[in-house]
Scaffold this motif. Structure first.
Motif, PDB file in Angstrom:
ATOM      1  N   LEU A  47       9.471 -33.903 -22.565  1.00  8.06           N
ATOM      2  CA  LEU A  47       9.454 -35.072 -23.307  1.00  8.06           C
ATOM      3  C   LEU A  47       9.731 -36.462 -22.686  1.00  8.06           C
ATOM      4  N   HIS A  48      10.003 -36.467 -21.375  1.00 10.02           N
ATOM      5  CA  HIS A  48      10.101 -37.483 -20.567  1.00 10.02           C
ATOM      6  C   HIS A  48       9.116 -38.725 -20.895  1.00 10.02           C
ATOM      7  N   LYS A  49       8.080 -38.523 -21.095  1.00 11.90           N
ATOM      8  CA  LYS A  49       6.968 -39.421 -21.444  1.00 11.90           C
ATOM      9  C   LYS A  49       6.862 -39.838 -22.828  1.00 11.90           C
ATOM     10  N   THR A  50       6.961 -38.676 -23.687  1.00 14.49           N
ATOM     11  CA  THR A  50       6.642 -38.930 -25.174  1.00 14.49           C
ATOM     12  C   THR A  50       7.838 -39.639 -25.952  1.00 14.49           C
ATOM     13  N   LEU A  51       9.221 -39.336 -25.492  1.00  7.37           N
ATOM     14  CA  LEU A  51      10.359 -40.253 -25.881  1.00  7.37           C
ATOM     15  C   LEU A  51      10.124 -40.248 -27.595  1.00  7.37           C
ATOM     16  N   PRO A  52      10.241 -38.992 -28.005  1.00  5.16           N
ATOM     17  CA  PRO A  52      10.154 -39.037 -29.732  1.00  5.16           C
ATOM     18  C   PRO A  52      11.324 -39.688 -30.247  1.00  5.16           C
ATOM     19  N   GLU A  53      11.322 -40.080 -31.661  1.00  9.31           N
ATOM     20  CA  GLU A  53      12.171 -40.903 -32.154  1.00  9.31           C
ATOM     21  C   GLU A  53      13.591 -40.016 -32.200  1.00  9.31           C
ATOM     22  N   PHE A  54      13.423 -38.793 -32.649  1.00  8.76           N
ATOM     23  CA  PHE A  54      14.656 -37.839 -32.931  1.00  8.76           C
ATOM     24  C   PHE A  54      14.697 -36.748 -31.998  1.00  8.76           C
ATOM     25  N   VAL A  55      15.634 -36.331 -31.491  1.00  8.60           N
ATOM     26  CA  VAL A  55      15.501 -35.288 -30.555  1.00  8.60           C
ATOM     27  C   VAL A  55      16.851 -34.426 -30.736  1.00  8.60           C
ATOM     28  N   VAL A  56      17.014 -32.711 -30.580  1.00  9.02           N
ATOM     29  CA  VAL A  56      18.289 -32.114 -30.133  1.00  9.02           C
ATOM     30  C   VAL A  56      18.341 -31.795 -28.772  1.00  9.02           C
ATOM     31  N   TYR A  57      19.567 -31.495 -28.532  1.00 10.32           N
ATOM     32  CA  TYR A  57      19.673 -31.250 -27.020  1.00 10.32           C
ATOM     33  C   TYR A  57      20.476 -30.017 -26.869  1.00 10.32           C
ATOM     34  N   GLN A  58      20.438 -29.173 -25.854  1.00 11.45           N
ATOM     35  CA  GLN A  58      21.236 -28.105 -25.577  1.00 11.45           C
ATOM     36  C   GLN A  58      22.612 -28.378 -25.269  1.00 11.45           C
ATOM     37  N   GLU A  59      22.735 -29.486 -24.396  1.00 18.30           N
ATOM     38  CA  GLU A  59      24.059 -30.119 -23.727  1.00 18.30           C
ATOM     39  C   GLU A  59      23.571 -31.378 -23.038  1.00 18.30           C
ATOM     40  N   ILE A  60      24.689 -32.142 -22.800  1.00 18.08           N
ATOM     41  CA  ILE A  60      24.710 -33.314 -22.327  1.00 18.08           C
ATOM     42  C   ILE A  60      25.454 -33.016 -20.957  1.00 18.08           C
ATOM     43  N   MET A  61      24.545 -33.354 -19.616  1.00 14.87           N
ATOM     44  CA  MET A  61      25.206 -33.297 -18.290  1.00 14.87           C
ATOM     45  C   MET A  61      25.063 -34.446 -17.611  1.00 14.87           C
ATOM     46  N   GLU A  62      26.405 -34.818 -17.147  1.00 12.73           N
ATOM     47  CA  GLU A  62      26.498 -36.059 -16.486  1.00 12.73           C
ATOM     48  C   GLU A  62      26.162 -35.655 -15.156  1.00 12.73           C
TER      49      GLU A  62
END
Ligand code: ADP
Ligand code: MG
Length: 727
Positions: free
Chosen positions: A697-712
């Motif tokens: 989805l790097h190019k699509t950038l949908p308005e809402f997303v869910v994610y598995q986790e945030i990795m810094e």
């Protein structure tokens, strides 16, 4: 009676623990629980199960169970004990998450601690077992801690019922007060038996300087080298192989030399930049750090500097260089236990797995970078990151102890004694360092109402318990607490919670499985969950390669991998599922092709991960059928892609599990700040999070997303991103 081969018998007799057999077995006879401490290599894991077997603990139908915090250890120790006892793997067996060789005839069963915890859910009294050995208790892995808490209650219950059972806690360090002095755990402290290891002196050499980043360059002269992660291991292996090439045709004729006898005839390691200090023998309170499959982590951001001028080594000393880390294929891991080819010196480049759970025969030199890679969680935001940190003094001493098992050894510490002095004495128990929602659900399913009162060897923080309970309430696994009155942390489990607890995955994923029956989505959800819970399904082509030629090859493979991911993401479809669709597509395509090594290799998939997903799909499918008998799902290797309406349904199911992991594309007014460009806003973080360039989805950038986790890493990146719709 055990019929051992003469050479095995001879090797056993050299182990320090053999002298203690009487003492140990007497203590086991007299006590419900015994704590056994002995240095790594003293023979605890391989010999204690045999003592128990020979004393009849596995006769009349009982089993001797041994838990290990790591899969590598469960598998390799079961093989080793079977070999020593001259018994087939159907008798000395192992069971890990989705693989094993246990039979009706199994007498000694090695398993990961998580497997035994699941068994307690099925039979709280563990009636199959006559003895349970908790091995590597010093590692303080979460499941080990919980098992000790549970067994402290189970063992007395069994004895009351006239079905006596024994508990043996084994530790490589003498620091066992958390178990023995904890009155909530054992009212009468269990006896502690120490095995005096015949450890040869290890001379410790501290580096005069502590290199800040280029410690992989320093780790160059070693034999058992401790590094922090997979990429480092590969990079150092490659450089060593180049500098000390091993050529099979140069082999000596005649007898096979083993590494330690050869090492005596090889030149000594140059000590110029080290100051020699005697090994700190007085310091026996040791505790190792944790490095399970997960912690070894992604190596994405590690910079490895090559320093060619330092590496003009003598190519006439052939090194037989082998890598060792958790994700490595088992047949490659097993190589370190075999003698190196004649004329070559064995050199194992390892992560923390070699610190306590595995004994590599014939190690004389240890090189310790003094660091470990660990996963860190932010307690408030849940953001995780892998960080390389200093190890504890106890860990450093464990690592040093790997030299000197068979003769005097040397340990080269790539840091100064001053830096060592600043290390913490011991590593922390894992349970205090990570979220505990999965544990709380398991405990509630075991009818432990007040988790705060559980006899943890080291309790998790109350914040961690509260946030776990809140998550479980929001997933519907626990009942909402009444507005007034009742204290927190005692919400009962719901029927949905019970169903979720039956699935061998974390609560968020269990919730998805529980909802998966709509519109025939179950096979897809099973596949997605399996793929999400197995680490790194894609091969990493970004790691530093060697030659120009290798680089070109890597680039080609990477391009192919990117292309395949795009294909699997279902480009052109009007409804997007993002990274989860890539997972689904990858597994579907791989299974369609018969899940071969070749298919994985050609398409950028990690073969070992695909095999794990395959097993997990089978296991989850069985679990779903067991929970609802009319589900009738099966593993289909020719699964058609989901229809558009199924994709919409899958989004809803994923959202139900990851509902608190929602992010919204930044709004126009926030774009004034350049750092918000392409960013997403999450409820808990002030700063933006981003979609990784490798995401579908790097190019699509949908308005809402869910994610598995945030990795810094270099930025805060969302992992496992799925598009959802605003309601
Ligand atoms: P501990 O559990 O106390 O650390 P182990 O029982 O694992 O010790 O190992 C005892 C000894 O058995 C080791 O010192 C090593 O020499 C030998 N050993 C263990 N595993 C293997 C193996 N796979 N191959 C050869 N020798 C082994
Ligand atoms: Mg052991």
């Amino acid at each position: 009676p055990v019929d051992r081969l003469p050479e095995i018998q001879e090797a056993r007799l050299r182990l320090p623990i053999l002298a203690e057999e009487q003492v140990i077995m007497e203590a086991v006879r007299e006590n419900e629980c015994v704590v056994l401490c002995g240095e790594t290599g003293s023979g605890k894991t391989t010999q204690v199960p045999q003592f128990l077997y020979e004393a009849g603990y596995a006769s009349s139908g009982g089993i001797i169970g041994v838990t290990e915090p790591r899969r590598v250890a469960a598998i390799s120790m079961s093989h080793r004990v079977a070999t020593e006892m001259n018994l087939p793997s159907g008798v000395v067996s192992y069971q890990i998450r989705y693989e094993g060789n246990v039979t009706e005839n199994t007498k000694i069963k090695f398993m990961t601690d998580g497997v035994l915890l699941k068994e307690i859910q099925k039979d709280f009294l563990l009636q199959k077992y006559r003895v349970v050995i908790i091995d590597e208790a010093h590692e303080r892995s979460v499941y080990t801690d919980i098992l000790i808490g549970l067994l402290s209650r189970i063992v007395p219950l069994r004895n009351k019922k006239g079905l006596p059972m024994k508990l043996i806690i084994m530790s490589a360090t003498l620091r066992v007060e958390d178990f023995t002095e904890n009155k909530r755990l054992f009212r009468t402290p269990p006896p502690v038996i120490k095995v005096e290891a015949r450890q040869f002196a290890v001379t410790v050499h501290f580096n005069k300087r502590t290199p800040v980043d280029n410690y992989t360059g320093e780790a160059f002269r070693g034999i058992l080298v401790f590094l922090t992660g997979q990429a480092e291991v590969h990079s150092v292996c490659r450089r060593l192989r180049k500098a000390f090439p091993y050529r099979p045709h140069r082999e000596h004729t005649g007898s096979v030399l083993c590494s330690q006898s050869l090492s005596q005839s090889l030149p000594r390691i140059n000590l110029d930049s080290y100051s020699a200090l005697p090994a700190d023998e007085g310091d026996e309170d040791r505790q190792a750090g944790i490095d399970d499959d997960y912690n070894e982590g992604s190596d994405l951001e590690l910079e490895l500097g090559d320093h060619p001028d330092k590496e003009k080594a003598d190519p006439s000393i052939p090194l037989y260089v082998l890598p060792l880390y958790s994700l490595l294929a088992p047949e490659l891991q097993a190589k370190v236990f075999h003698p190196p080819p004649a004329g070559a010196r064995l050199c194992v480049i390892a992560t923390n797995v070699a610190e306590t759970s595995l004994t590599i025969p014939g190690v004389k030199y240890v090189v310790d970078c003094g660091r470990v890679k660990k996963r860190f969680y932010d307690r408030v935001t849940g953001v995780s990151s892998f960080k390389v940190t200093w190890i504890s003094q106890a860990s450093a001493n464990q690592r040093a102890g790997r030299a000197g098992r068979t003769e005097p050894g040397h340990c080269y510490r790539l840091y100064s004694s001053a830096v060592f002095g600043d290390f913490s004495l011991f590593s922390e128990a894992e349970i205090t360092r990570r979220p505990v929602d999965d544990l709380v659900l398991q405990m509630k399913d075991l009818n432990i109402e007040k988790v705060v009162n559980f006899p943890f060897p080291t309790p998790p923080s109350s914040e961690a318990l509260i946030s776990a309970e809140q998550l479980l309430i929001s997933l519907g696994a626990l009942e909402e607490p009444p507005r007034h009155g009742r204290a927190r942390l005692s919400c009962p489990i719901t029927p949905l919670g019970r169903a979720m607890a039956a699935f061998p995955v974390a609560p968020r994923y269990a919730k998805m499985l529980a909802l998966g029956r709509q519109q025939g989505c179950m096979p897809y959800i099973i596949t997605i969950v399996a793929a999400m819970t197995v680490r790194e399904i894609f091969e990493d082509y970004d790691r530093p390669a060697g030659s120009e030629e290798e680089n070109t090859k890597m680039a080609g493979k990477k391009a192919r991998s990117v292309q395949m991911r795009r294909l699997w993401a279902g480009q052109g479809q009007s409804v997007q599922l993002g990274d989860l669709m890539v997972l689904l597509g990858a597994v579907g395509a791989c299974e369609f092709a018969g899940c071969t090594h070749q298919f994985c290799e050609e398409n950028g998939l990690r073969y070992k991960a695909m095999l794990e997903i395959r097993r997990l799909r089978g296991q989850l499918t069985n679990a779903v059928n067991a929970v609802c008998s009319d589900a009738g799902v099966y593993v289909d290797n020719q699964m058609a892609p989901p229809t558009e309406s199924q994709v919409l349904c899958l989004r809803q199911i994923v959202l139900a599990g990851l509902g608190d992991h929602i992010a919204r594309r930044v709004q126009a007014e926030e774009l004034l700040d350049p750092k918000w460009r392409n960013g997403y806003k999450t409820p808990l973080l002030d700063d933006p999070v981003f979609i990784h360039p490798s995401s579908a989805l790097h190019k699509t950038l949908p308005e809402f997303v869910v994610y598995q986790e945030i990795m810094e890493t270099t930025k805060m990146y969302m992992r496992g991103v799925c598009a959802v719709q605003a309601e």
